[in-house]
Design a protein around this motif. Structure first.
Motif, PDB file in Angstrom:
ATOM      1  N   SER A   3      47.074 125.296  96.102  1.00 54.32           N
ATOM      2  CA  SER A   3      47.164 126.159  97.585  1.00 54.32           C
ATOM      3  C   SER A   3      46.118 125.300  98.359  1.00 54.32           C
ATOM      4  CB  SER A   3      47.171 127.382  97.282  1.00 54.32           C
ATOM      5  OG  SER A   3      44.959 127.608  97.328  1.00 54.32           O
ATOM      6  N   SER A   6      48.380 121.778  99.493  1.00 54.61           N
ATOM      7  CA  SER A   6      49.188 122.626 100.160  1.00 54.61           C
ATOM      8  C   SER A   6      47.963 122.366 101.126  1.00 54.61           C
ATOM      9  CB  SER A   6      49.423 124.390  99.748  1.00 54.61           C
ATOM     10  OG  SER A   6      50.083 124.326 100.731  1.00 54.61           O
ATOM     11  N   LEU A   7      47.229 122.927 101.448  1.00 55.63           N
ATOM     12  CA  LEU A   7      46.738 123.331 102.720  1.00 55.63           C
ATOM     13  C   LEU A   7      46.257 121.877 102.841  1.00 55.63           C
ATOM     14  CD1 LEU A   7      45.180 125.355 104.940  1.00 55.63           C
ATOM     15  CD2 LEU A   7      43.252 125.344 103.524  1.00 55.63           C
ATOM     16  N   SER A   9      47.609 119.117 102.613  1.00 53.44           N
ATOM     17  CA  SER A   9      48.824 117.838 103.258  1.00 53.44           C
ATOM     18  C   SER A   9      49.021 118.671 104.154  1.00 53.44           C
ATOM     19  CB  SER A   9      49.831 118.060 101.893  1.00 53.44           C
ATOM     20  OG  SER A   9      49.896 118.825 101.872  1.00 53.44           O
ATOM     21  N   VAL A  10      49.012 119.540 105.099  1.00 50.37           N
ATOM     22  CA  VAL A  10      49.126 120.481 105.863  1.00 50.37           C
ATOM     23  C   VAL A  10      48.624 120.371 106.811  1.00 50.37           C
ATOM     24  CG1 VAL A  10      49.718 122.271 107.231  1.00 50.37           C
ATOM     25  CG2 VAL A  10      50.728 122.200 104.906  1.00 50.37           C
ATOM     26  N   LEU A  11      47.247 119.862 106.362  1.00 44.10           N
ATOM     27  CA  LEU A  11      46.249 119.449 107.649  1.00 44.10           C
ATOM     28  C   LEU A  11      46.039 118.180 108.122  1.00 44.10           C
ATOM     29  CD1 LEU A  11      43.834 120.297 109.054  1.00 44.10           C
ATOM     30  CD2 LEU A  11      41.941 119.028 106.988  1.00 44.10           C
ATOM     31  N   VAL A  13      49.070 116.539 107.849  1.00 46.65           N
ATOM     32  CA  VAL A  13      50.692 116.414 108.524  1.00 46.65           C
ATOM     33  C   VAL A  13      49.988 116.630 109.647  1.00 46.65           C
ATOM     34  CG1 VAL A  13      52.863 117.234 108.475  1.00 46.65           C
ATOM     35  CG2 VAL A  13      52.163 116.445 106.663  1.00 46.65           C
ATOM     36  N   THR A  14      49.771 117.639 110.703  1.00 47.56           N
ATOM     37  CA  THR A  14      49.408 118.149 111.624  1.00 47.56           C
ATOM     38  C   THR A  14      48.253 116.697 112.601  1.00 47.56           C
ATOM     39  OG1 THR A  14      48.535 120.773 111.109  1.00 47.56           O
ATOM     40  CG2 THR A  14      48.405 119.671 113.018  1.00 47.56           C
TER      41      THR A  14
END
Length: 118
Positions: A3, A6-7, A9-11, A13-14
Protein backbone atom coordinates in the motif's frame (compact mmCIF):
# COMPACT_ATOMS: atom_id res chain seq x y z
CA UNK A 1 4.34 -2.40 2.17
CA UNK A 2 2.36 -2.82 -1.02
CA UNK A 3 0.00 0.00 0.00
CA UNK A 4 2.94 2.39 0.62
CA UNK A 5 4.33 1.73 -2.87
CA UNK A 6 0.86 2.26 -4.32
CA UNK A 7 0.44 5.54 -2.40
CA UNK A 8 3.85 6.86 -3.51
CA UNK A 9 3.20 5.95 -7.15
CA UNK A 10 -0.20 7.73 -7.08
CA UNK A 11 1.47 10.80 -5.54
CA UNK A 12 4.19 10.84 -8.22
CA UNK A 13 1.64 10.47 -11.02
CA UNK A 14 -0.48 13.28 -9.53
CA UNK A 15 2.52 15.62 -9.31
CA UNK A 16 3.52 14.74 -12.88
CA UNK A 17 0.00 15.46 -14.16
CA UNK A 18 -0.10 18.81 -12.34
CA UNK A 19 3.30 19.78 -13.73
CA UNK A 20 2.39 18.83 -17.30
CA UNK A 21 -0.91 20.73 -16.97
CA UNK A 22 1.00 23.82 -15.84
CA UNK A 23 3.43 23.60 -18.78
CA UNK A 24 0.61 23.00 -21.27
CA UNK A 25 -1.56 25.90 -20.07
CA UNK A 26 1.44 28.23 -19.98
CA UNK A 27 2.33 27.43 -23.60
CA UNK A 28 -1.31 27.71 -24.74
CA UNK A 29 -1.72 31.01 -22.86
CA UNK A 30 1.14 32.59 -24.81
CA UNK A 31 -0.62 31.84 -28.09
CA UNK A 32 -3.99 33.24 -27.04
CA UNK A 33 -2.80 36.22 -24.98
CA UNK A 34 -3.32 39.86 -25.89
CA UNK A 35 -0.89 40.69 -28.63
CA UNK A 36 0.27 44.26 -28.02
CA UNK A 37 2.10 44.87 -31.23
CA UNK A 38 2.75 43.84 -34.76
CA UNK A 39 5.18 44.80 -37.47
CA UNK A 40 3.48 48.06 -38.40
CA UNK A 41 0.94 48.75 -35.64
CA UNK A 42 1.29 48.76 -31.88
CA UNK A 43 -0.87 49.72 -28.91
CA UNK A 44 1.43 51.82 -26.74
CA UNK A 45 -0.83 52.41 -23.77
CA UNK A 46 -4.42 51.85 -22.68
CA UNK A 47 -6.40 53.48 -19.89
CA UNK A 48 -9.69 51.84 -18.84
CA UNK A 49 -12.42 54.38 -18.07
CA UNK A 50 -15.22 52.03 -17.13
CA UNK A 51 -16.81 48.78 -18.12
CA UNK A 52 -16.17 48.30 -21.87
CA UNK A 53 -14.75 51.83 -22.23
CA UNK A 54 -11.13 52.94 -22.56
CA UNK A 55 -8.79 55.37 -24.29
CA UNK A 56 -5.56 54.28 -25.91
CA UNK A 57 -2.53 55.52 -27.82
CA UNK A 58 -1.84 53.49 -30.95
CA UNK A 59 1.17 53.75 -33.27
CA UNK A 60 0.67 52.93 -36.94
CA UNK A 61 3.86 53.44 -38.91
CA UNK A 62 5.09 56.91 -38.01
CA UNK A 63 1.66 58.16 -36.89
CA UNK A 64 0.19 58.10 -33.43
CA UNK A 65 -3.53 58.04 -32.70
CA UNK A 66 -5.37 58.79 -29.49
CA UNK A 67 -8.48 56.61 -29.72
CA UNK A 68 -11.60 56.10 -27.66
CA UNK A 69 -12.78 52.51 -27.31
CA UNK A 70 -16.36 51.56 -26.42
CA UNK A 71 -18.17 48.25 -26.63
CA UNK A 72 -19.79 49.16 -29.95
CA UNK A 73 -17.28 51.51 -31.62
CA UNK A 74 -13.77 52.91 -31.79
CA UNK A 75 -13.33 56.67 -32.31
CA UNK A 76 -10.17 58.55 -33.28
CA UNK A 77 -9.88 61.40 -30.79
CA UNK A 78 -6.65 62.92 -32.14
CA UNK A 79 -4.07 62.11 -34.80
CA UNK A 80 -0.44 62.72 -33.93
CA UNK A 81 2.83 62.38 -35.80
CA UNK A 82 6.07 61.04 -34.38
CA UNK A 83 7.78 64.41 -34.86
CA UNK A 84 4.95 66.22 -33.08
CA UNK A 85 5.24 63.95 -30.05
CA UNK A 86 9.03 64.10 -29.91
CA UNK A 87 9.20 67.90 -30.33
CA UNK A 88 6.55 68.69 -27.74
CA UNK A 89 7.39 66.10 -25.11
CA UNK A 90 11.16 65.76 -25.70
CA UNK A 91 11.10 61.96 -25.50
CA UNK A 92 13.43 59.36 -27.00
CA UNK A 93 12.63 57.87 -30.40
CA UNK A 94 10.33 54.81 -29.94
CA UNK A 95 12.14 53.08 -32.80
CA UNK A 96 15.27 52.99 -30.59
CA UNK A 97 13.45 50.70 -28.10
CA UNK A 98 14.55 53.03 -25.28
CA UNK A 99 11.03 54.03 -24.39
CA UNK A 100 7.64 55.11 -25.60
CA UNK A 101 5.76 58.35 -25.13
CA UNK A 102 4.15 58.77 -21.75
CA UNK A 103 0.39 58.35 -22.18
CA UNK A 104 -0.50 60.89 -19.50
CA UNK A 105 1.73 63.54 -21.10
CA UNK A 106 0.18 63.01 -24.52
CA UNK A 107 -3.32 63.12 -23.09
CA UNK A 108 -2.57 66.25 -21.06
CA UNK A 109 -1.03 68.00 -24.06
CA UNK A 110 -4.12 67.47 -26.19
CA UNK A 111 -6.62 68.23 -23.46
CA UNK A 112 -4.74 71.48 -22.70
CA UNK A 113 -4.64 72.31 -26.43
CA UNK A 114 -8.40 71.80 -26.71
CA UNK A 115 -9.03 74.02 -23.67
CA UNK A 116 -6.99 76.83 -25.25
CA UNK A 117 -8.93 76.48 -28.54
CA UNK A 118 -12.29 76.88 -26.78
Amino acid sequence: MNSVISLVSVLIVTILILYLSYIFTKSIGKGFGLKRGGNYMQMLDRLPLGQDKAIAVVRAGSHYFLIGIASSQITVLAELTEEDIQNSLNIPNPQDKDGYPDFISILKKYTDKNRKDS
